[in-house]
Write a protein that holds these residues in place. Structure first.
Motif, PDB file in Angstrom:
ATOM      1  N   ARG A 109       0.828  -1.211   0.000  1.00  0.00           N
ATOM      2  CA  ARG A 109       0.000   0.000   0.000  1.00  0.00           C
ATOM      3  C   ARG A 109       0.863   1.263   0.000  1.00  0.00           C
ATOM      4  NH1 ARG A 109      -3.480  -2.205   3.932  1.00  0.00           N
ATOM      5  NH2 ARG A 109      -2.344  -1.017   5.469  1.00  0.00           N
ATOM      6  N   ASP A 110       1.911   1.271   0.809  1.00  0.00           N
ATOM      7  CA  ASP A 110       2.790   2.439   0.877  1.00  0.00           C
ATOM      8  C   ASP A 110       3.501   2.666  -0.464  1.00  0.00           C
ATOM      9  OD1 ASP A 110       2.042   2.859   3.481  1.00  0.00           O
ATOM     10  OD2 ASP A 110       3.845   1.915   4.342  1.00  0.00           O
ATOM     11  N   THR A 111       3.954   1.581  -1.075  1.00  0.00           N
ATOM     12  CA  THR A 111       4.622   1.688  -2.371  1.00  0.00           C
ATOM     13  C   THR A 111       3.651   2.211  -3.429  1.00  0.00           C
ATOM     14  OG1 THR A 111       6.148  -0.094  -1.833  1.00  0.00           O
ATOM     15  CG2 THR A 111       5.863   0.413  -4.176  1.00  0.00           C
TER      16      THR A 111
ATOM     17  N   GLY B 156       2.936   5.832  -2.910  1.00  0.00           N
ATOM     18  CA  GLY B 156       4.072   6.619  -3.376  1.00  0.00           C
ATOM     19  C   GLY B 156       4.113   6.752  -4.882  1.00  0.00           C
ATOM     20  N   ASP B 157       3.771   5.675  -5.586  1.00  0.00           N
ATOM     21  CA  ASP B 157       3.745   5.720  -7.050  1.00  0.00           C
ATOM     22  C   ASP B 157       2.699   6.700  -7.572  1.00  0.00           C
ATOM     23  OD1 ASP B 157       5.788   3.905  -7.277  1.00  0.00           O
ATOM     24  OD2 ASP B 157       4.474   2.187  -7.690  1.00  0.00           O
ATOM     25  N   PHE B 158       1.586   6.795  -6.879  1.00  0.00           N
ATOM     26  CA  PHE B 158       0.498   7.645  -7.335  1.00  0.00           C
ATOM     27  C   PHE B 158       0.552   9.060  -6.787  1.00  0.00           C
ATOM     28  CE2 PHE B 158      -1.227   3.587  -8.556  1.00  0.00           C
ATOM     29  CZ  PHE B 158      -1.929   3.878  -9.705  1.00  0.00           C
ATOM     30  N   THR B 159       1.180   9.264  -5.635  1.00  0.00           N
ATOM     31  CA  THR B 159       1.104  10.577  -4.992  1.00  0.00           C
ATOM     32  C   THR B 159       2.450  11.142  -4.578  1.00  0.00           C
ATOM     33  OG1 THR B 159       0.816   9.596  -2.795  1.00  0.00           O
ATOM     34  CG2 THR B 159      -1.184  10.038  -4.059  1.00  0.00           C
ATOM     35  N   ASN B 160       3.538  10.615  -5.070  1.00  0.00           N
ATOM     36  CA  ASN B 160       4.873  11.070  -4.673  1.00  0.00           C
ATOM     37  C   ASN B 160       4.996  12.582  -4.857  1.00  0.00           C
ATOM     38  OD1 ASN B 160       7.617  11.682  -4.473  1.00  0.00           O
ATOM     39  ND2 ASN B 160       8.222   9.692  -5.295  1.00  0.00           N
ATOM     40  N   PRO B 161       5.247  13.339  -3.788  1.00  0.00           N
ATOM     41  CA  PRO B 161       5.317  14.801  -3.904  1.00  0.00           C
ATOM     42  C   PRO B 161       6.560  15.297  -4.654  1.00  0.00           C
ATOM     43  CG  PRO B 161       5.895  14.118  -1.680  1.00  0.00           C
ATOM     44  CD  PRO B 161       5.452  12.877  -2.423  1.00  0.00           C
TER      45      PRO B 161
ATOM     46  N   GLY C 276       2.875  11.555 -10.162  1.00  0.00           N
ATOM     47  CA  GLY C 276       2.354  10.220  -9.923  1.00  0.00           C
ATOM     48  C   GLY C 276       2.056   9.547 -11.255  1.00  0.00           C
ATOM     49  N   LEU C 277       1.797   8.262 -11.229  1.00  0.00           N
ATOM     50  CA  LEU C 277       1.572   7.502 -12.466  1.00  0.00           C
ATOM     51  C   LEU C 277       0.425   8.055 -13.304  1.00  0.00           C
ATOM     52  CD1 LEU C 277       2.069   3.859 -11.151  1.00  0.00           C
ATOM     53  CD2 LEU C 277       3.629   5.194 -12.566  1.00  0.00           C
ATOM     54  N   LEU C 278      -0.703   8.336 -12.684  1.00  0.00           N
ATOM     55  CA  LEU C 278      -1.854   8.834 -13.438  1.00  0.00           C
ATOM     56  C   LEU C 278      -1.580  10.225 -14.005  1.00  0.00           C
ATOM     57  CD1 LEU C 278      -4.828   7.636 -11.235  1.00  0.00           C
ATOM     58  CD2 LEU C 278      -4.014   6.671 -13.381  1.00  0.00           C
ATOM     59  N   GLU C 279      -0.968  11.078 -13.194  1.00  0.00           N
ATOM     60  CA  GLU C 279      -0.657  12.427 -13.645  1.00  0.00           C
ATOM     61  C   GLU C 279       0.361  12.395 -14.786  1.00  0.00           C
ATOM     62  OE1 GLU C 279       0.075  16.717 -11.484  1.00  0.00           O
ATOM     63  OE2 GLU C 279       0.969  14.934 -10.590  1.00  0.00           O
ATOM     64  N   GLN C 280       1.356  11.553 -14.665  1.00  0.00           N
ATOM     65  CA  GLN C 280       2.367  11.413 -15.710  1.00  0.00           C
ATOM     66  C   GLN C 280       1.727  10.936 -17.014  1.00  0.00           C
ATOM     67  OE1 GLN C 280       5.486   8.674 -14.700  1.00  0.00           O
ATOM     68  NE2 GLN C 280       6.747   9.263 -16.417  1.00  0.00           N
ATOM     69  N   HIS C 281       0.841   9.941 -16.915  1.00  0.00           N
ATOM     70  CA  HIS C 281       0.138   9.433 -18.092  1.00  0.00           C
ATOM     71  C   HIS C 281      -0.723  10.533 -18.713  1.00  0.00           C
ATOM     72  CE1 HIS C 281      -1.557   6.420 -20.729  1.00  0.00           C
ATOM     73  NE2 HIS C 281      -2.763   6.820 -20.384  1.00  0.00           N
ATOM     74  N   TYR C 282      -1.411  11.299 -17.880  1.00  0.00           N
ATOM     75  CA  TYR C 282      -2.245  12.394 -18.357  1.00  0.00           C
ATOM     76  C   TYR C 282      -1.406  13.416 -19.126  1.00  0.00           C
ATOM     77  CZ  TYR C 282      -4.624  16.860 -18.292  1.00  0.00           C
ATOM     78  OH  TYR C 282      -5.151  18.068 -18.658  1.00  0.00           O
TER      79      TYR C 282
END
Length: 126
Positions: A4-6, A9-14, A18-24
């Motif tokens: 869960r932590d990993t 981190g993949d989705f919300t790393n400050p 994050g993965l979704l934002e990068q894809h967007y």
């Protein structure tokens, strides 16, 4: 818990996207570039322009496909032949005048007159 932590981190790393934002960002950039290229090709068709300069910068992550073409003049026929080539990052399906170097490609085709093409690439006169 570690999973869960990993994942979080993949989705919300400050410190990075994050993965979704990068894809967007990748998708929205590609759509913008493809739309701009399609408009350029339409205007070139309307004006009867059959030559283009492959334009843009070269950076550390520039694909060899693009490095080999930047600042060079191409005929419409030569551009269409790119569909027969393979390289990492090539879009599928691939439309040469729209996709150029593939995803994340920041280059453009700047259409030019026959006279300018002949001046920049004299061997085209033959």
């Amino acid at each position: 818990s570690n999973f869960r932590d990993t994942l979080r981190g993949d989705f919300t790393n400050p410190n990075k996207l994050g993965l979704l934002e990068q894809h967007y960002y990748t998708k929205s950039f590609d759509i913008f570039q493809q739309t701009d290229r399609a408009i350029g090709r339409k205007l070139a068709d309307d004006l009867g322009l059959e030559y283009a300069i492959y334009n843009g910068t070269i950076k550390n992550n520039t694909r060899q496909f693009c490095k080999d073409r930047v600042a060079k003049v191409f005929t419409s026929e030569e551009i269409e032949e790119w569909a027969n080539l393979d390289w990492k990052g090539k879009n599928t399906p691939y439309v040469p005048t729209i996709d150029l170097g593939g995803h994340n490609c920041r280059h453009s085709l700047d259409y030019i007159s026959k006279e300018l093409a002949f001046r920049l690439r004299p061997e085209l006169k033959k």
